[in-house]
Enzyme design. Structure first.
Site, PDB file in Angstrom:
ATOM      1  N   TRP A 102       1.857  16.706  10.602  1.00  0.00           N
ATOM      2  CA  TRP A 102       3.131  16.499  11.300  1.00  0.00           C
ATOM      3  C   TRP A 102       2.952  15.548  12.486  1.00  0.00           C
ATOM      4  O   TRP A 102       3.804  14.697  12.737  1.00  0.00           O
ATOM      5  CB  TRP A 102       3.737  17.825  11.748  1.00  0.00           C
ATOM      6  CG  TRP A 102       4.040  18.715  10.582  1.00  0.00           C
ATOM      7  CD1 TRP A 102       3.500  19.947  10.318  1.00  0.00           C
ATOM      8  CD2 TRP A 102       4.930  18.444   9.481  1.00  0.00           C
ATOM      9  NE1 TRP A 102       3.992  20.435   9.139  1.00  0.00           N
ATOM     10  CE2 TRP A 102       4.872  19.544   8.602  1.00  0.00           C
ATOM     11  CE3 TRP A 102       5.760  17.364   9.150  1.00  0.00           C
ATOM     12  CZ2 TRP A 102       5.612  19.613   7.416  1.00  0.00           C
ATOM     13  CZ3 TRP A 102       6.500  17.428   7.972  1.00  0.00           C
ATOM     14  CH2 TRP A 102       6.425  18.535   7.134  1.00  0.00           C
ATOM     15  N   ASP A 169       6.355  18.736  19.789  1.00  0.00           N
ATOM     16  CA  ASP A 169       6.923  19.275  18.551  1.00  0.00           C
ATOM     17  C   ASP A 169       6.495  20.740  18.479  1.00  0.00           C
ATOM     18  O   ASP A 169       5.340  21.050  18.235  1.00  0.00           O
ATOM     19  CB  ASP A 169       6.376  18.481  17.359  1.00  0.00           C
ATOM     20  CG  ASP A 169       6.831  19.046  16.009  1.00  0.00           C
ATOM     21  OD1 ASP A 169       7.548  20.060  15.994  1.00  0.00           O
ATOM     22  OD2 ASP A 169       6.462  18.449  14.971  1.00  0.00           O
ATOM     23  N   LYS A 193      11.528  27.599  11.048  1.00  0.00           N
ATOM     24  CA  LYS A 193      10.265  28.329  11.131  1.00  0.00           C
ATOM     25  C   LYS A 193      10.340  29.545  12.052  1.00  0.00           C
ATOM     26  O   LYS A 193       9.752  30.552  11.737  1.00  0.00           O
ATOM     27  CB  LYS A 193       9.123  27.406  11.489  1.00  0.00           C
ATOM     28  CG  LYS A 193       8.880  26.495  10.298  1.00  0.00           C
ATOM     29  CD  LYS A 193       7.805  25.503  10.437  1.00  0.00           C
ATOM     30  CE  LYS A 193       7.751  24.612   9.213  1.00  0.00           C
ATOM     31  NZ  LYS A 193       7.965  23.208   9.531  1.00  0.00           N
TER      32      LYS A 193
HETATM   33  C1  LIG Z   1       7.782  21.875   9.323  1.00  0.00           C
HETATM   34  C2  LIG Z   1       7.386  21.024  10.424  1.00  0.00           C
HETATM   35  C3  LIG Z   1       7.973  19.767  10.641  1.00  0.00           C
HETATM   36  C4  LIG Z   1       8.978  19.159   9.696  1.00  0.00           C
HETATM   37  O1  LIG Z   1      10.203  19.756   9.850  1.00  0.00           O
HETATM   38  P1  LIG Z   1      11.487  19.250   9.029  1.00  0.00           P
HETATM   39  O2  LIG Z   1      12.564  20.063   9.669  1.00  0.00           O
HETATM   40  O3  LIG Z   1      11.242  19.584   7.593  1.00  0.00           O
HETATM   41  O4  LIG Z   1      11.651  17.812   9.234  1.00  0.00           O
HETATM   42  C5  LIG Z   1       7.581  19.054  11.750  1.00  0.00           C
HETATM   43  N1  LIG Z   1       6.662  19.533  12.606  1.00  0.00           N
HETATM   44  C6  LIG Z   1       6.078  20.735  12.433  1.00  0.00           C
HETATM   45  C7  LIG Z   1       5.076  21.219  13.423  1.00  0.00           C
HETATM   46  C8  LIG Z   1       6.428  21.520  11.344  1.00  0.00           C
HETATM   47  O5  LIG Z   1       5.845  22.724  11.169  1.00  0.00           O
END
Ligand SMILES: *Cc1c(COP(=O)(O)O)cnc(C)c1O
Length: 356
Positions: A102, A169, A193
């Site tokens: 990511w 993030d 998540k």
């Molecule tokens: C799942 C994830 C993403 C991607 O998320 P999307 O909503 O599918 O774009 C980005 N960063 C992290 C840390 C993730 O776990």
């Protein structure tokens, strides 16, 4: 039978969130209308948006500190490009920490906007640890990191203190552990998540960092426009936002981040203790960087894979296979996963040890 859901995302949410959000689809606030068929500008939905935005700020301890919370579409992946668009100056540069897939996705997008410095990377060890002791260029427009590496099972425990904006993030560990969130200038997280269904992305921004790039930003990609429109610049993803609000209320009722952190610590300790004790298994990530959200582990002897998988299935455990880039197993222990589910997994690991 209700499954023990270890899915990495979309993933388990509190049962009451499933029930109440299902009810709102049938009859929202006793209005005789579905949440899905009313205007996002109706009084009832505006109230949902306002409560969700202010509860985010409250739970993160950011009240009165100059932050705005907005809910956007496009997933965390869209933030990979919105961040440089809104924060990297024309002819400027950005600094990134490469801790996995990511983080890499974010780096790739930043390169479309300007010089992108990768301050450190753990790629050569298949991202099984968090680089430390790196230097962030003081003249970068911001520093970007990924708090929890969902795929590799590592988590940053200590964040750098910098004089430039800190962007994070937090898709897979937001609201899971206590931190001084005011250390961060921009936090983003896909809902799916730890917060709600896929389709909404939470962005928390310190207002003063915006409007400094000299770039012309298309409206839909401009944080300032979304903040000004109180997160209603266009039709927001109403259902994921409503379900996220229910999760946030559930978290507040439980005692907020301080309370869930204790439960998350107990779950992680229970599982990692077994991974380390049980001679059949080994952890995939460096011990000091282990994630409390996604525990990655492997069988020492692959010939037990089928037996273990059959036992997991029998116990009602779902979503445990590891990501293809690590292999083995990944137990995602997000906020809504109960401690009892972890105990069931540990019991199966012990039963495997006895069976062979
Ligand atoms: C799942 C994830 C993403 C991607 O998320 P999307 O909503 O599918 O774009 C980005 N960063 C992290 C840390 C993730 O776990």
């Amino acid at each position: 039978m209700k499954k023990h859901n270890y899915s990495a995302g979309p993933c388990i949410l509190p049962q009451e969130v499933f029930e109440k959000s299902a009810q709102a689809i049938l009859n929202f606030n006793d209005s005789g209308l579905s949440l899905l068929e009313i205007s996002h500008r109706s009084k009832d939905f505006v109230a949902v948006m306002e409560e969700a935005r202010s509860l985010v700020i409250e739970l993160l301890g950011l009240e009165g500190k100059g932050y705005s919370a907005i809910f956007l579409g496009g997933g965390a992946s869209l933030e990979f490009l919105m961040v440089p668009y809104n924060l990297m100056k024309e002819g400027g540069k950005a600094a990134y920490l490469d801790t996995g897939t990511w983080a890499n996705g974010a780096i790739k997008e930043a390169k479309y906007f300007g010089e992108t410095v990768v301050v450190a990377s753990s790629k050569e060890e298949n991202y099984n640890y968090i680089p430390k002791g790196y230097t962030v260029p003081a003249d970068a427009d911001y520093f970007h990191c990924t708090s929890n590496n969902t795929i590799f099972g590592t988590q940053i425990k200590e964040f750098p203190t910098l004089d430039i904006p800190l962007v994070c993030d937090m898709s897979s560990d937001i609201f899971s552990r206590q931190m001084d969130f005011s250390k961060f200038d921009l936090i983003y997280a896909g809902a799916q998540k730890n917060m709600g269904p896929a389709g909404a992305t939470l962005v928390v921004i310190k207002d003063e960092i915006l409007g400094k790039t000299g770039r012309n930003i298309p409206s839909m990609l401009d944080y300032t426009k979304h903040i000004k429109a109180e997160s209603m610049y266009n039709t927001p993803p109403v259902f994921p936002i409503y379900a996220s609000l229910l999760t946030l209320k559930w978290l507040k009722k439980l005692g907020g981040i301080a309370a869930i952190e204790k439960i998350n610590d107990a779950k992680a300790t229970l599982l990692y203790t077994e991974i380390d004790r049980n001679p059949l298994f080994k952890g995939a990530a460096a011990v000091e960087d282990r994630s409390n959200m996604n525990a990655t582990f492997l069988l020492n002897d692959l010939q037990h894979t089928d037996t273990f998988n059959a036992m997991l299935k029998e116990a009602g455990i779902s979503g445990l296979p590891g990501h293809r880039s690590v292999g083995g197993f990944r137990a995602s222990m997000y906020n809504a996963l109960p401690l009892e589910s972890v105990q069931v997994l540990v019991d199966v690991m012990q039963a495997l040890e006895k069976a062979i």
